[in-house]
Write an enzyme that holds these catalytic residues in place. Structure first.
Site, PDB file in Angstrom:
ATOM      1  N   HIS A 441       0.809  -1.228   0.000  1.00 27.98           N
ATOM      2  CA  HIS A 441       0.000   0.000   0.000  1.00 27.98           C
ATOM      3  C   HIS A 441       0.842   1.278   0.000  1.00 27.98           C
ATOM      4  O   HIS A 441       2.026   1.229   0.266  1.00 27.98           O
ATOM      5  CB  HIS A 441      -1.036  -0.003   1.126  1.00 27.98           C
ATOM      6  CG  HIS A 441      -0.490   0.050   2.514  1.00 27.98           C
ATOM      7  ND1 HIS A 441      -1.261   0.430   3.580  1.00 27.98           N
ATOM      8  CD2 HIS A 441       0.743  -0.233   3.014  1.00 27.98           C
ATOM      9  CE1 HIS A 441      -0.527   0.380   4.680  1.00 27.98           C
ATOM     10  NE2 HIS A 441       0.677  -0.025   4.377  1.00 27.98           N
ATOM     11  N   GLU A 442       0.205   2.372  -0.347  1.00 32.09           N
ATOM     12  CA  GLU A 442       0.871   3.691  -0.481  1.00 32.09           C
ATOM     13  C   GLU A 442       2.000   3.648  -1.505  1.00 32.09           C
ATOM     14  O   GLU A 442       3.016   4.318  -1.350  1.00 32.09           O
ATOM     15  CB  GLU A 442       1.421   4.166   0.879  1.00 32.09           C
ATOM     16  CG  GLU A 442       0.493   4.053   2.059  1.00 32.09           C
ATOM     17  CD  GLU A 442      -0.790   4.867   1.928  1.00 32.09           C
ATOM     18  OE1 GLU A 442      -0.923   5.620   0.961  1.00 32.09           O
ATOM     19  OE2 GLU A 442      -1.663   4.709   2.783  1.00 32.09           O
ATOM     20  N   GLY A 443       1.810   2.893  -2.566  1.00 30.87           N
ATOM     21  CA  GLY A 443       2.845   2.789  -3.603  1.00 30.87           C
ATOM     22  C   GLY A 443       3.656   1.535  -3.376  1.00 30.87           C
ATOM     23  O   GLY A 443       4.373   1.436  -2.387  1.00 30.87           O
TER      24      GLY A 443
END
Lengths: 601, 601
Positions: A441-443
């Protein structure tokens, strides 16, 4: 078996010996603080963690939230824990006093979050996300928006989410299709579907404030046509009282491998007229604002991954100290009693690796927190700019390295405990599952590697890279005064030289070779880079330890510092040398992945 | 999205191109078989896997068996699946015709097991364990024991377990305390507690046959005083009909992170008079017999780990072929459509790594199966002995390498799928959890490394090591005729030379340095050794592929062989070079873990 959530001694080391958090109290914003008030926040965090988080973590994990078609149900202990964080004032530790915060330096507020995350990452997810949401509105919203939304978010009345991902556009925000149409009153009507929205629906709070990325009708295609909207679950009347239900509905819950107490939702916006949303800042600037939040969120992913690694290490360490089993090879057949498993060198290796990974990751993330502090409150413009440059540059590493090595540490915690590590009587298998989200998550890990190599490294004539190297040089200079660190300093110097050489060759290749080929090994570059950064962070820890040992400390401290030096040694002997192979691969512009054809699989 | 459980083409390659399983049909034991009958068994396995295993795997995972204090309850679909395996004749594929088996070569029977394990490792666990139990009794039991126990085990009326682990003695069997007292009728009364007994209680079968390690009163301490007993859940009358309940009771179920459909139990033996047990073979020889089973079980752990890696690869591959997202760096901003993610070089890297790990592991395990066949039915005494030596030598690697790289492959399958890989809508997160058991059970990774370095390598004047090297030399010779394999052959030759050098230095050190120090890096030795073995296995696959490509095959085959060569290249470029760093660490007798003190943690 009593295992600490985190090592108190190590937190003391990190905050006050490695990073000098006390120095922060000289800055005006933190002038009310002292080592005592900062420690008080940590003591409170520990108390809340022990009372509200640890006792419920297994129940939260095994009783996932459910959706009956109308409402989300979850174990009530989650609300008690979330409320305890709010009531203790820890929810928004770094926020302004006037917005209900404790105005703590980030480095302390983030350590508080690490404490609570280590004790219950699922449960803490609601709080950290709400905080990030409030930070964004505070940074980019109007005064009226701050009053209406940020205050209740800080006080715990409202919760916040970030709603970016769509079924057809995960990592590729350029393709998002959620639309916004301007209404006569200046607000917007939002229509679209979002998935994987953490905390997207629940009854823990009076209201949920979604920050939604959407495309205003007629906006440019791609990332340049994305705007950001506040879309509340319930509308709020002008007097602050709760109004009608907005058109935001829960389509369903996802069931995750870990982080199971933190709802992951599919949300439908605007199934009839369109959900009412309020533009944040300027039209088409949404992605820039979201990245403000995202950069913070990436640092917090690192902290989260470190937190789970640290606590898994503590748990397996306590187990290894108490569990008798087997004998050393030298004592085989001697009719001796079994030893505690910590006596087996291979168990020590697994504990030492966990120590090197988790404390390396934690120090790296706290460096990020310190840089955030320096960016905001550094004494000079020069310091602020330098901190900003370095933080921006290192963000992909701060996000990724702990996310990669944290799960490895958790896997070793399982392995130390053998079959006992694989069953839910002990929490290490949960840490392993929880931590597996962090490289996603978040990239994702791959996206971070592209961000590093294709954007952050070449940016502004390699400004970030230069600042990083000059920081390493300072450390090498300091290490040169410590005889027992000399070898490590030489090795780090060589590794940085190799990294710089590799970097230059890759940047040159980007201009002369197909870009898809040059970037095809970006993940190996990130791994190489990450291990050099963490070697540097370990050498910094080693300098503090070597200096302290020279002052002939009392026995417990001597042991502690010896442990730091041994973990440093582990990192330099077991981890750093592998980077030589990766450097070779990168410099050769290895085309194995690039050449692979779909039809060959 | 339709993902294959396994690649049919790859199975064909492994069985008939790499290992020439057809050649087995020339041996008397397998003379009734042909490629057609062997393929028929695989086709049946696939049909059972698709009909009975895949449709229930998520339900089995999310509805763990429960214990109400009297009985174990599990989803009824498990029984249907277990029965389908029995009814199809696949349960005991390698067993004798007269015992209800299909008398298939191990290499085929094990591939059948891989098929079913890939489709449902939990469910298949009951069958493989029963089989291993029956094999042991068949090898070491009396004719009467074989008749009474093995026949119903083969036919599926009875299930089998192996009961070794105790709460106070996990990996250290020397310390086991379960006791056996001889009764007047020649049977024994068994008293003690066992934990982590897979399949220890359930109602899938009429009876459960526990193979229990226990210490006869007065026996020597340590591993030399351990005997093996048949302890059934229900006694069996002399006419074969079911008798009374024996004193074996379920104390509770463990809840595992993965393999959740396969009960893991705590069993109490003999809470009153003692459970009735029947000695297998001689007194105090139990561990030797158990190791007969254990060695097979270790090979099967390798197969299991490979199976989960293979099927996770297939699943993420199918996903990557169909999921559009993002653009290549070269196409950014060009207003182009998203590409399927398989077009991204980093996704190809993750798929290629999975291919290299999973097919490397599978080939390694099938080599083990072939060696088992050669040990038993090889044409000459020389071949049988050589196979036995090599199999015994390689067993720690066959067990460990797939167990280490299998979970890595499964982690990459999750990563390829991003957030979708982390939720239980897709099975890859389950494969990841299931596979994490494999480095733990049947001897942990650390124990395998000690078995390799301290026992298997020095044994009989390095006889096993010598056979291994001579096999590699044969491969290098063959590779020298293939121009495109020349570089790899050189690299493997260098790696083997480095391994031999390292090995000699370690054996020398064992005689001159503290043994606990020399063995403290045994895991790094196992990793080094394992990667050399798998590089060899990949070069063997490369030779087959290069030869086939020289014959100008049709397009689909050409693609397939190109893929093999690319996976070989991946392994030699990305994995093998790291071993240089490990060799250095080993040769330096690095003492980092050995020096670490308990008080420094």
């Amino acid at each position: 078996m009593a295992a600490s959530i985190l090592s108190e001694r190590d937190i003391e080391f990190m905050l006050y010996e490695l990073f000098d958090a006390e120095n922060m109290t000289l800055r005006e914003r933190y002038s009310d603080h002292s080592r005592e008030t900062m420690n008080a926040a940590l003591t409170t965090a520990r108390a809340v963690a022990e009372k509200y988080f640890v006792p419920i973590r297994q129940k939260v994990d095994t009783h996932q939230p459910t959706f009956d078609g109308e409402k989300v149900h979850m174990v009530p202990e989650i609300k008690a824990a979330v409320d305890a964080v709010i009531d203790s004032g820890l929810a928004a530790g770094a926020a302004d006093y006037e917005l209900g915060g404790m105005q703590l330096p980030s480095i302390v507020a983030d350590t508080v979050t690490v404490y609570l995350t280590a004790a219950g990452s699922s449960t803490m997810g609601y709080t950290t996300l709400t905080n990030a949401n409030a930070n964004l509105i505070e940074a980019h919203g109007t005064a009226e928006q701050i009053e209406r939304w940020v205050e209740p978010l800080r006080s715990g009345r409202f919760a916040g989410t970030m709603a970016m991902t769509e079924p057809g556009a995960g990592s590729s925000l350029a393709d998002l299709t959620t639309s916004a149409r301007k209404a006569e009153d200046g607000s917007y009507r939002i229509t679209g579907n979002k998935i994987f929205i953490s905390g997207g629906d629940h009854d823990l709070n009076e209201n949920i404030v979604h920050l939604v990325l959407a495309r205003i009708k007629g906006a440019p295609a791609g990332v340049k046509g994305i705007s950001l909207f506040i879309v509340p679950k319930f509308l709020v009347n002008s007097d602050g009282s709760m109004g009608e239900r907005n058109e935001v509905s829960l389509a369903g819950l996802f069931h995750k491998m870990g982080g199971r107490g933190h709802t992951s939702t599919a949300l439908n916006f605007g199934e009839n007229e369109g959900a009412i949303g309020y533009l944040v800042g300027e039209e088409n600037e949404g992605l820039r604002y979201m990245f403000h939040m995202m950069n913070e969120a990436r640092i917090m992913v690192g902290h989260s991954a470190a937190a789970l690694a640290l606590t898994g290490y503590q748990y397996s360490l306590a187990y290894a100290r108490e569990r008798p089993q087997g004998r050393l090879p030298s004592a085989k057949g001697a009719g001796s009693s079994p030893v505690n498993i910590i006596q087996h060198p291979d168990v020590r290796r697994m504990l030492l690796a966990q120590k090197a990974y988790s404390e390396g990751a934690f120090a790296l993330c706290l460096l990020g927190s310190q840089l955030m502090d320096d960016t905001r409150t550094g004494e000079s413009e020069e310091l602020r700019l330098r901190a900003d440059t370095l933080l921006d540059f290192l963000t992909p590493v701060i996000k990724s390295w702990p996310s990669e090595y944290g799960p490895r540490a958790n896997s070793l915690a399982i392995q130390v405990m053998g079959g006992h590590g694989y069953i839910n009587e002990h929490p290490v298998e949960m840490f392993y599952r929880d931590n597996r989200l962090n490289p996603i998550h978040e990239g994702t890990y791959g996206i971070q590697s592209l961000d590093l190599l294709a954007r952050k490294v070449p940016m502004n004539g390699m400004a970030g890279y230069r600042v990083f190297v000059s920081e390493v040089e300072k450390t090498l200079e300091e290490a040169s005064f410590q005889p027992e660190l000399k070898d490590y300093a030489v090795e780090l110097e060589l590794a940085v030289a190799s990294l710089t050489d590799t970097t230059n060759q890759l940047l040159h290749a980007m201009e002369h070779e197909p870009i898809d080929l040059v970037l095809s090994n970006s993940v190996k570059y990130l791994e190489f880079f990450g291990n050099v950064v963490v070697a540097w962070i370990w050498l910094r820890q080693g300098i503090v330890a070597a200096r302290a040992l020279a002052d002939d400390p009392h026995e417990a401290d001597r042991d502690f510092y010896r442990g730091k030096l041994q973990a440093l040694r582990y990192f330099f002997r077991f981890e750093l040398p592998e980077t030589e192979a990766w450097a070779k691969l990168l410099v050769n512009l290895d085309s194995t992945s690039f050449d692979m054809q779909e039809s060959w699989f």
